[in-house]
Scaffold this motif. Structure first.
Motif, PDB file in Angstrom:
ATOM      1  N   LEU A 105      -2.356   7.358   1.998  1.00 44.93           N
ATOM      2  CA  LEU A 105      -2.098   6.170   2.831  1.00 44.93           C
ATOM      3  C   LEU A 105      -3.417   5.610   3.359  1.00 44.93           C
ATOM      4  N   ARG A 106      -4.303   6.503   3.809  1.00 46.55           N
ATOM      5  CA  ARG A 106      -5.603   6.045   4.301  1.00 46.55           C
ATOM      6  C   ARG A 106      -6.436   5.467   3.160  1.00 46.55           C
ATOM      7  N   ALA A 107      -6.395   6.126   2.007  1.00 46.43           N
ATOM      8  CA  ALA A 107      -7.171   5.632   0.860  1.00 46.43           C
ATOM      9  C   ALA A 107      -6.683   4.242   0.435  1.00 46.43           C
ATOM     10  N   GLU A 108      -5.407   3.942   0.680  1.00 44.14           N
ATOM     11  CA  GLU A 108      -4.846   2.641   0.304  1.00 44.14           C
ATOM     12  C   GLU A 108      -4.944   1.626   1.445  1.00 44.14           C
ATOM     13  N   GLY A 109      -5.768   1.905   2.448  1.00 42.76           N
ATOM     14  CA  GLY A 109      -6.055   0.882   3.453  1.00 42.76           C
ATOM     15  C   GLY A 109      -5.393   1.032   4.805  1.00 42.76           C
TER      16      GLY A 109
ATOM     17  N   GLY B  68      -3.903  -2.936   9.557  1.00 39.04           N
ATOM     18  CA  GLY B  68      -4.154  -4.121  10.380  1.00 39.04           C
ATOM     19  C   GLY B  68      -3.246  -4.146  11.600  1.00 39.04           C
ATOM     20  N   GLY B  69      -2.837  -2.981  12.075  1.00 40.81           N
ATOM     21  CA  GLY B  69      -1.982  -2.890  13.263  1.00 40.81           C
ATOM     22  C   GLY B  69      -0.491  -2.929  12.953  1.00 40.81           C
ATOM     23  N   TYR B  70      -0.123  -3.361  11.753  1.00 38.89           N
ATOM     24  CA  TYR B  70       1.291  -3.519  11.398  1.00 38.89           C
ATOM     25  C   TYR B  70       1.765  -2.354  10.533  1.00 38.89           C
ATOM     26  N   ASN B  71       3.044  -1.990  10.726  1.00 37.75           N
ATOM     27  CA  ASN B  71       3.563  -0.746  10.158  1.00 37.75           C
ATOM     28  C   ASN B  71       4.153  -0.896   8.767  1.00 37.75           C
ATOM     29  N   SER B  72       3.967   0.158   7.980  1.00 36.44           N
ATOM     30  CA  SER B  72       4.728   0.328   6.743  1.00 36.44           C
ATOM     31  C   SER B  72       5.756   1.420   6.992  1.00 36.44           C
TER      32      SER B  72
ATOM     33  N   LEU C   8       9.859  -6.454   1.017  1.00 39.94           N
ATOM     34  CA  LEU C   8       8.426  -6.138   1.015  1.00 39.94           C
ATOM     35  C   LEU C   8       8.090  -4.835   0.291  1.00 39.94           C
ATOM     36  N   ASN C   9       9.096  -4.012  -0.019  1.00 35.39           N
ATOM     37  CA  ASN C   9       8.842  -2.792  -0.806  1.00 35.39           C
ATOM     38  C   ASN C   9       9.463  -2.975  -2.176  1.00 35.39           C
ATOM     39  N   ASN C  10       8.631  -2.801  -3.194  1.00 39.85           N
ATOM     40  CA  ASN C  10       9.130  -3.144  -4.522  1.00 39.85           C
ATOM     41  C   ASN C  10       8.978  -2.044  -5.557  1.00 39.85           C
ATOM     42  N   GLU C  11       8.761  -0.808  -5.102  1.00 37.68           N
ATOM     43  CA  GLU C  11       8.862   0.309  -6.029  1.00 37.68           C
ATOM     44  C   GLU C  11      10.309   0.376  -6.512  1.00 37.68           C
ATOM     45  N   PRO C  12      10.539   0.754  -7.796  1.00 35.45           N
ATOM     46  CA  PRO C  12      11.932   0.857  -8.260  1.00 35.45           C
ATOM     47  C   PRO C  12      12.744   1.760  -7.329  1.00 35.45           C
ATOM     48  N   ARG C  13      13.998   1.359  -7.069  1.00 37.02           N
ATOM     49  CA  ARG C  13      14.833   2.104  -6.133  1.00 37.02           C
ATOM     50  C   ARG C  13      15.713   3.136  -6.830  1.00 37.02           C
ATOM     51  N   GLU C  14      15.834   3.029  -8.144  1.00 41.72           N
ATOM     52  CA  GLU C  14      16.697   3.957  -8.878  1.00 41.72           C
ATOM     53  C   GLU C  14      16.187   5.382  -8.681  1.00 41.72           C
ATOM     54  N   LEU C  15      17.061   6.351  -8.865  1.00 39.53           N
ATOM     55  CA  LEU C  15      16.678   7.763  -8.744  1.00 39.53           C
ATOM     56  C   LEU C  15      15.550   8.038  -9.728  1.00 39.53           C
TER      57      LEU C  15
ATOM     58  N   ALA D 276       0.842  -1.206   0.000  1.00 37.15           N
ATOM     59  CA  ALA D 276       0.000   0.000   0.000  1.00 37.15           C
ATOM     60  C   ALA D 276       0.877   1.257   0.000  1.00 37.15           C
ATOM     61  N   ALA D 277       1.926   1.257   0.816  1.00 35.94           N
ATOM     62  CA  ALA D 277       2.836   2.412   0.860  1.00 35.94           C
ATOM     63  C   ALA D 277       3.535   2.586  -0.488  1.00 35.94           C
ATOM     64  N   ASP D 278       3.889   1.464  -1.124  1.00 40.17           N
ATOM     65  CA  ASP D 278       4.514   1.536  -2.454  1.00 40.17           C
ATOM     66  C   ASP D 278       3.598   2.248  -3.449  1.00 40.17           C
ATOM     67  N   ARG D 279       2.323   1.930  -3.396  1.00 41.83           N
ATOM     68  CA  ARG D 279       1.386   2.567  -4.330  1.00 41.83           C
ATOM     69  C   ARG D 279       1.315   4.075  -4.084  1.00 41.83           C
ATOM     70  N   VAL D 280       1.392   4.462  -2.814  1.00 36.50           N
ATOM     71  CA  VAL D 280       1.344   5.897  -2.505  1.00 36.50           C
ATOM     72  C   VAL D 280       2.607   6.591  -3.028  1.00 36.50           C
ATOM     73  N   VAL D 281       3.765   5.952  -2.867  1.00 32.32           N
ATOM     74  CA  VAL D 281       4.999   6.534  -3.401  1.00 32.32           C
ATOM     75  C   VAL D 281       4.838   6.765  -4.900  1.00 32.32           C
ATOM     76  N   ASP D 282       4.309   5.780  -5.586  1.00 37.15           N
ATOM     77  CA  ASP D 282       4.147   5.898  -7.040  1.00 37.15           C
ATOM     78  C   ASP D 282       3.180   7.037  -7.393  1.00 37.15           C
ATOM     79  N   GLN D 283       2.092   7.136  -6.633  1.00 33.98           N
ATOM     80  CA  GLN D 283       1.111   8.199  -6.901  1.00 33.98           C
ATOM     81  C   GLN D 283       1.720   9.581  -6.674  1.00 33.98           C
ATOM     82  N   ILE D 284       2.467   9.727  -5.599  1.00 31.71           N
ATOM     83  CA  ILE D 284       3.073  11.035  -5.308  1.00 31.71           C
ATOM     84  C   ILE D 284       4.134  11.371  -6.346  1.00 31.71           C
ATOM     85  N   ALA D 285       4.931  10.359  -6.715  1.00 33.49           N
ATOM     86  CA  ALA D 285       6.011  10.606  -7.681  1.00 33.49           C
ATOM     87  C   ALA D 285       5.464  10.929  -9.067  1.00 33.49           C
ATOM     88  N   SER D 286       4.194  10.641  -9.296  1.00 30.55           N
ATOM     89  CA  SER D 286       3.613  10.989 -10.594  1.00 30.55           C
ATOM     90  C   SER D 286       3.318  12.487 -10.684  1.00 30.55           C
ATOM     91  N   GLY D 287       3.508  13.201  -9.595  1.00 27.13           N
ATOM     92  CA  GLY D 287       3.362  14.647  -9.586  1.00 27.13           C
ATOM     93  C   GLY D 287       1.921  15.116  -9.650  1.00 27.13           C
TER      94      GLY D 287
END
Ligand code: ZN
Ligand code: ZN
Ligand code: ZN
Length: 368
Positions: free
Chosen positions: A179-183, A225-229, A356-363, A150-161
């Motif tokens: 983050l809330r919208a993604e669960g 679900g109580g567990y952290n990203s 567990l985080n799989n957004e591309p790491r490259e700049l 879920a956090a990965d999806r938010v990173v992608d959304q923000i990076a899309s500008g």
């Protein structure tokens, strides 16, 4: 709880008192609100059956939060709950009673216990609880995986500008909403550090306006679900027509950081000391002359708490074991100029890392 009771018996301890906090949640599922009125779980003592002590007015909340087979006892407003709890444990005359308390119990409650009964040796429960909490079971890993995705999806959304022309605070507010919208039930933090602010690892989003031709460190997380990203990616904003791409010195810094991050990740396997993972990242960064610019540990455990054991830091000889979950997050910071960090949550699998985080790491170069 059965395993905990077993460990207590093994070590010849008289009992344990678990206060409100992540340890209570881990053992019972109950996410109690910390209050001046005592809520605690007792384990051990002659009856040995675990009992959850709650103020009468919290009874319904407690029942709704725990398994139906957990015994709950209540205390009334005019009772002394500390005496009631202590009465559950052996009152030996030799005065040699050892009781464990969880680390997150308020000092106020522990002091009240200490006033009521002399001759008790109060010990931290952490050495026992850490052994249980550090090793995540399949359900816990699944929640960490969902939170990470879920956090990965938010990173992608923000990076899309768009990013240029907005304040850090404005982008941080968008991160929390997404983050809330993604669960996530809780958007815990959103570090948006642009330009020179990227040199401060825990920068508080400010009213600084994001400019073309600078990096942004985006470090975000919350609970699902109580567990952290908890994940970090570094972006570079070029502005319209991509006029201001990454500078040569920033590209070099970032390449070193990525190499360090990757090397630390692939070094993860059972039996390797936590400090060796830190060393792996640090050796690469030191070797390129950025040693002074990497001034925090490489990572921290994660689970019900955003930061928990094992800590990936020099001096921690704790051998990694299958099921441990922690961040790998080296950073390089050049004061007054810029900085970068890459952070993934990694689970130590039986044969190596499970990332567990799989957004591309490259700049990631963003035009707007
Ligand atoms: Zn941090
Ligand atoms: Zn982070
Ligand atoms: Zn972190």
């Amino acid at each position: 709880m059965a395993r905990l009771a077993d460990m207590l018996g093994h070590d010849g301890l008289d009992g344990a008192i678990v206060g409100v906090g992540p340890d209570l949640e881990y053992l019972t599922g109950y996410q109690a609100v910390p209050l001046e009125r005592l809520t605690c779980l007792t384990i051990g003592g002659p009856s040995s059956e675990p009992v959850l002590f709650v103020p009468r007015l919290e009874l319904d909340a407690a029942r709704a939060g725990v398994r139906p087979d957990l015994r709950i006892e209540t205390w009334e407003e005019t009772d002394d709950p500390y005496v009631a709890v202590l009465d559950r444990f052996d009152d030996r005359d030799d005065g040699d009673v050892d009781i464990l308390v969880s680390d997150r119990m308020w000092a106020m409650h522990l002091l009240h216990f200490q006033e009521r009964r002399r001759g008790v040796r109060w010990l931290s429960m952490n050495p026992i609880l850490r052994e249980l909490r550090m090793i995540k079971d399949q359900d816990e890993i699944e929640l960490l995986r969902l939170a990470g995705a879920a956090a990965d999806r938010v990173v992608d959304q923000i990076a899309s500008g768009p990013l240029v022309g907005r304040t850090e605070m404005d982008v941080a507010a968008e991160v929390r909403d997404r983050l809330r919208a993604e669960g996530h039930e809780l958007a815990q933090f959103a570090i948006v550090a642009s330009g020179p602010n990227a040199a401060s690892p825990h920068h508080q989003p400010s009213d600084r306006v994001i400019q073309p031709g600078e990096p942004i460190v985006l470090d975000i997380g919350g609970t699902l679900g109580g567990y952290n990203s908890d994940t970090t990616r570094t972006l570079w904003v070029t502005g319209a027509d991509d006029a201001k791409g990454p500078t040569e010195d920033f590209r070099h810094l970032f390449a070193v950081l990525l190499a360090a991050h990757n090397a630390a990740t692939v070094a993860v396997r059972p039996g390797v000391a936590a400090e060796a993972i830190d060393r792996t990242a640090r050796d690469i960064i030191d070797g390129e002359g950025y040693g002074e610019n990497f001034f925090h540990r490489t990572g921290h455990g994660i689970g019900l708490e955003g930061h928990e054991e094992p800590y990936v830091v020099a001096g921690n000889r704790q051998p990694l074991a299958a099921g441990m979950a922690f961040s790998i997050e080296p950073g390089i910071y050049v004061p007054g100029r810029f900085g970068a960090r890459i952070e993934d949550i990694v689970v130590c699998g039986p044969d190596g890392p499970i990332v567990l985080n799989n957004e591309p790491r490259e700049l990631r170069v963003v035009s707007g």
